[in-house]
Design an enzyme around this catalytic site. Structure first.
Site, PDB file in Angstrom:
ATOM      1  N   ASP A  18      45.991  39.922  43.610  1.00  0.00           N
ATOM      2  CA  ASP A  18      47.374  40.300  43.347  1.00  0.00           C
ATOM      3  C   ASP A  18      48.141  39.135  42.727  1.00  0.00           C
ATOM      4  O   ASP A  18      47.921  37.976  43.094  1.00  0.00           O
ATOM      5  CB  ASP A  18      48.037  40.706  44.672  1.00  0.00           C
ATOM      6  N   HIS A  35      46.910  39.188  33.315  1.00  0.00           N
ATOM      7  CA  HIS A  35      45.635  39.852  33.638  1.00  0.00           C
ATOM      8  C   HIS A  35      44.465  39.118  32.985  1.00  0.00           C
ATOM      9  O   HIS A  35      43.397  38.965  33.603  1.00  0.00           O
ATOM     10  CB  HIS A  35      45.677  41.305  33.171  1.00  0.00           C
ATOM     11  N   LEU A 129      23.570  37.972  45.674  1.00  0.00           N
ATOM     12  CA  LEU A 129      24.926  38.414  45.944  1.00  0.00           C
ATOM     13  C   LEU A 129      25.184  39.793  45.338  1.00  0.00           C
ATOM     14  O   LEU A 129      24.889  40.024  44.165  1.00  0.00           O
ATOM     15  CB  LEU A 129      25.920  37.403  45.364  1.00  0.00           C
TER      16      LEU A 129
END
Length: 248
Positions: A18, A35, A129
């Site tokens: 965020d 962004h 991962l």
């Protein structure tokens, strides 16, 4: 090399990324530039997660509520998600990482959906991962879809309504087969889950950070893991107290 012993290291870390727009606004820039800067933080975080030795990293890339944003911003975000996956896929595949998407696929455009599904197929046999990308995701809708699937099976006589339990519903969620997050991190200073992994996060440790997502770094990631390692997780029970008589 990992820096945490198994007992102090979470298996699954989820992140609410965020603050991209606020980062850009604070610098007099267009939101889309925030962004784009956030993509660099994603790259740093994936590398840090792999270094830490955790097994799963979930990143909240686009919520089902984000469609309310201006169309040009939504299109730019979707393009960035697709481009990031396309550019990084082979690199992460060589590092034995596995990609998985959660969220409602039917609402996505072909460009981003093809990129995500291609990444899933390309890396499905990898054992390192697991990077889970939450796109067009909302926890309430996810739970509703799982409940509807169970209701259809019950109506068809495949299961009895009384057989439905927590494990059965968990098995119908987007995250089926993925352990619940041990740690959920949110940046930007906001202190809420915002419809993210609400079922799976019932017992997650929560770490809220003041930094905006584009400023998130490897060091901040490891600081959050340090905070997790200091927590005592009881899952509704009690910690064992030392015996007064034996001193143990």
């Amino acid at each position: 090399m990992t820096r945490f012993p198994d007992s102090a290291r979470p298996e699954h870390v989820a992140i609410i990324m965020d603050g991209n727009g606020r980062w850009a606004k604070g610098r007099g820039l267009r939101r889309i530039l925030g962004h784009r800067k956030g993509v660099e933080a994603v790259r740093r975080t994936v590398d840090a997660a792999a270094e830490s030795g955790i097994g799963y990293l979930t990143m909240f890339a686009f919520s089902s509520e984000n469609w309310k944003r201006p169309e040009d911003e939504v299109n730019d975000i979707m393009d960035m998600i697709a481009l990031f996956i396309q550019r990084e896929l082979e690199n992460y595949h060589r590092k034995n990482m596995r990609f998985r998407m959660i969220g409602e696929r039917s609402g996505l455009g072909p460009k981003v959906l093809n990129a995500l599904e291609s990444a899933e197929v390309r890396t499905r046999d990898n054992t390192g991962l697991t990077v889970i990308v939450a796109v067009n995701y909302g926890a309430r809708a996810e739970i509703a879809r799982a409940a509807a699937a169970l209701a259809r099976d019950a109506a068809a006589g495949l299961i009895a309504p009384d057989e439905i339990d927590e494990a059965m519903l968990s098995g119908r969620l987007d995250t089926a087969g993925i352990p619940d997050p041990d740690l959920i991190i949110r940046t930007s200073g906001e202190q809420r889950l915002s419809n993210f992994l609400m079922w799976q996060g019932a017992y997650s440790e929560l770490v809220f950070l003041p930094c905006l997502w584009p400023d998130f770094s490897r060091d901040i990631f490891f600081e959050a893991l340090d905070e997790y390692a200091r927590r005592s997780r009881r899952f509704g029970g009690l910690l064992e107290e030392p015996s007064v008589l034996t001193g143990s």
